[in-house]
Design a protein around this motif. Structure first.
Motif, PDB file in Angstrom:
ATOM      1  N   ARG A  22       0.835  -1.203   0.000  1.00 44.76           N
ATOM      2  CA  ARG A  22       0.000   0.000   0.000  1.00 44.76           C
ATOM      3  C   ARG A  22       0.866   1.247   0.000  1.00 44.76           C
ATOM      4  O   ARG A  22       0.644   2.173  -0.783  1.00 44.76           O
ATOM      5  N   ASP A  23       1.855   1.287   0.874  1.00 39.91           N
ATOM      6  CA  ASP A  23       2.707   2.474   0.971  1.00 39.91           C
ATOM      7  C   ASP A  23       3.452   2.733  -0.332  1.00 39.91           C
ATOM      8  O   ASP A  23       3.585   3.886  -0.766  1.00 39.91           O
ATOM      9  N   LYS A  24       3.934   1.669  -0.960  1.00 36.48           N
ATOM     10  CA  LYS A  24       4.680   1.815  -2.213  1.00 36.48           C
ATOM     11  C   LYS A  24       3.827   2.462  -3.291  1.00 36.48           C
ATOM     12  O   LYS A  24       4.303   3.285  -4.087  1.00 36.48           O
ATOM     13  N   GLN A  25       2.535   2.121  -3.326  1.00 31.85           N
ATOM     14  CA  GLN A  25       1.676   2.599  -4.404  1.00 31.85           C
ATOM     15  C   GLN A  25       0.915   3.876  -4.074  1.00 31.85           C
ATOM     16  O   GLN A  25       0.379   4.521  -4.983  1.00 31.85           O
ATOM     17  N   THR A  26       0.852   4.258  -2.801  1.00 33.51           N
ATOM     18  CA  THR A  26       0.036   5.425  -2.446  1.00 33.51           C
ATOM     19  C   THR A  26       0.833   6.601  -1.874  1.00 33.51           C
ATOM     20  O   THR A  26       0.298   7.711  -1.809  1.00 33.51           O
ATOM     21  N   ASP A  27       2.071   6.386  -1.460  1.00 35.86           N
ATOM     22  CA  ASP A  27       2.832   7.477  -0.829  1.00 35.86           C
ATOM     23  C   ASP A  27       2.960   8.692  -1.731  1.00 35.86           C
ATOM     24  O   ASP A  27       2.825   9.837  -1.279  1.00 35.86           O
ATOM     25  N   LEU A  28       3.224   8.475  -3.005  1.00 33.60           N
ATOM     26  CA  LEU A  28       3.393   9.598  -3.922  1.00 33.60           C
ATOM     27  C   LEU A  28       2.086  10.378  -4.076  1.00 33.60           C
ATOM     28  O   LEU A  28       2.096  11.611  -4.119  1.00 33.60           O
ATOM     29  N   PHE A  29       0.974   9.681  -4.153  1.00 40.46           N
ATOM     30  CA  PHE A  29      -0.319  10.372  -4.246  1.00 40.46           C
ATOM     31  C   PHE A  29      -0.536  11.250  -3.012  1.00 40.46           C
ATOM     32  O   PHE A  29      -1.001  12.390  -3.121  1.00 40.46           O
ATOM     33  N   SER A  30      -0.200  10.729  -1.838  1.00 36.23           N
ATOM     34  CA  SER A  30      -0.341  11.521  -0.613  1.00 36.23           C
ATOM     35  C   SER A  30       0.535  12.762  -0.659  1.00 36.23           C
ATOM     36  O   SER A  30       0.102  13.871  -0.304  1.00 36.23           O
ATOM     37  N   LYS A  31       1.778  12.602  -1.124  1.00 38.68           N
ATOM     38  CA  LYS A  31       2.692  13.735  -1.214  1.00 38.68           C
ATOM     39  C   LYS A  31       2.206  14.776  -2.208  1.00 38.68           C
ATOM     40  O   LYS A  31       2.504  15.968  -2.080  1.00 38.68           O
ATOM     41  N   MET A  32       1.440  14.348  -3.201  1.00 42.71           N
ATOM     42  CA  MET A  32       0.912  15.268  -4.198  1.00 42.71           C
ATOM     43  C   MET A  32      -0.370  15.956  -3.739  1.00 42.71           C
ATOM     44  O   MET A  32      -0.936  16.779  -4.456  1.00 42.71           O
ATOM     45  N   GLY A  33      -0.836  15.609  -2.538  1.00 46.41           N
ATOM     46  CA  GLY A  33      -1.995  16.279  -1.969  1.00 46.41           C
ATOM     47  C   GLY A  33      -3.284  15.499  -2.011  1.00 46.41           C
ATOM     48  O   GLY A  33      -4.329  15.961  -1.535  1.00 46.41           O
TER      49      GLY A  33
END
Length: 371
Positions: free
Chosen positions: A102-113
């Motif tokens: 989950r973290d691998k696939q969603t961390d970037l989306f979170s960082k993008m807001g």
């Protein structure tokens, strides 16, 4: 026998490793007369006319693509909203809700807001009302890589499959790589028979600190010399889009078999379906009746570069079909075009859509959690 997206009945000379099952509850596809299709359109297939609300990005690898800014931005842009106004629902059933994936696939989306929520149902019961609320709130539904067969079976058991079909037709963006690409289509070339993708095996393995980028789906083991004894199988998806999808098309996995080569063999066993091969670092984007092929910059794939400055191979996608003589043909998918020209659906799935008998063996080896 549980329902499936298309009717399946016995036909003459069924190839080995195929079986006949009853249909999954219908996908609401439209059909049209043959047009300028990318692959020949024989009498048993028709060009697919999508609901104009259907949107999605389907990648060869979820971990490689959804953690890449180029692909993540493309997913967000399909919502036509700024990232801070976007809600993403991550469904990690195929990788058994293991946090590292989950973290691998969603961390970037979170960082993008983007607001990221998870729907964890691989190892626990979730009431239908809770699933409905989670799906309704989401603008993007992102499905993990992993064991496609287990995920789709679990969704059907809990009733999530119909919620996802409804969400797609309401215009939510459907996304994912590997299993997260196969699941939206009629079916796919899957590693769900790999014992390393079984529920108890993965839960035990990833209790430690294994790198999530080493997920079984798409792992390149070409040079390790320790091939394992398992075979790729055809698994069913949700049937929102038609076609037989092969992710990681340019990769070799732990069984030592190149997926594009084995996909040809699978196409011969399922000769009426149209095949779609997606390289590990590529993705197919669909927006209504428009499609384009996305390639992660700086990565290699299976498509020869023919421009003056091009050298080597770039990530891309392929269309595959079987002619009347049983020969498999492969065509490079154009970089963009009409979905109506790209995808084809079966005229009579009751007659022509076949399932893989290995699926039932896989279910016995990786039994579904039933609450």
């Amino acid at each position: 026998t549980r329902p499936h997206s298309h009717s399946l009945l016995c036909v003459d000379s069924v190839p080995s490793r195929t079986m006949v099952l009853l249909p999954r509850s219908g996908s609401s596809s439209l059909i049209a007369s043959a047009s300028n299709t990318i692959a020949p359109c024989p009498p048993y297939r028709r060009p697919y006319v999508p609901n104009p609300s259907l949107k999605g990005i389907f990648a060869g690898s979820g971990s490689a693509s959804m953690s890449n800014p180029y692909i993540a931005r493309a997913v967000i842009e399909l919502t036509q909203r700024p990232p801070q106004d976007v809600s993403l629902l991550y469904i990690g059933t195929a990788s058994y809700d293991i946090n590292k994936f989950r973290d691998k696939q969603t961390d970037l989306f979170s960082k993008m807001g983007v607001t990221v929520e998870s729907l964890n149902l691989a190892n626990q019961y979730v009431p239908k009302e809770e699933m409905e609320e989670a799906v309704d709130k989401a603008d993007i539904i992102l499905v993990s890589g992993g064991n496609t067969l287990y995920a789709v079976d679990r969704w059907e058991y809990l009733g999530l499959d119909e919620l996802l079909r409804g969400a797609a037709h309401r215009g939510k963006v459907m996304a994912g790589g590997s299993a997260g690409a196969i699941c939206w289509f009629d079916g796919g070339h899957s590693d769900s028979r790999d014992p390393d993708t079984y529920r108890l095996s993965m839960l035990n393995h990833f209790e430690g600190n294994a790198d999530p980028s080493s997920e079984s789906n798409g792992q390149n083991n070409e040079d390790d010399g320790n091939s394992k004894d398992w075979e790729y199988i055809r698994v069913e998806g949700l049937g929102i889009w038609p076609g037989l999808v092969c992710p990681h098309y340019d990769r070799i996995q732990s069984n030592g078999v190149l997926r594009m080569t084995d996909f040809d063999s699978m196409m011969k066993r399922h000769p009426h379906e149209l095949g779609i091969g997606i390289d590990h670092h590529a993705a197919l984007e669909v927006d209504g009746d428009e499609f384009r092929i996305l390639s992660i910059p700086g990565q290699t794939g299976s498509v020869n570069l023919e421009d003056a400055d091009g050298k080597g191979r770039a990530p891309g996608a392929w269309i595959k079909y079987v002619d009347d003589d049983g020969t498999v043909h492969s065509k490079i998918c154009p970089r963009s075009g009409k979905v109506t020209d790209l995808l084809q659906m079966l005229e009579d799935p009751q007659k022509h859509l076949l399932l893989d008998e290995e699926v039932e063996l896989c279910r016995k080896e990786n039994p579904l959690l039933k609450d």
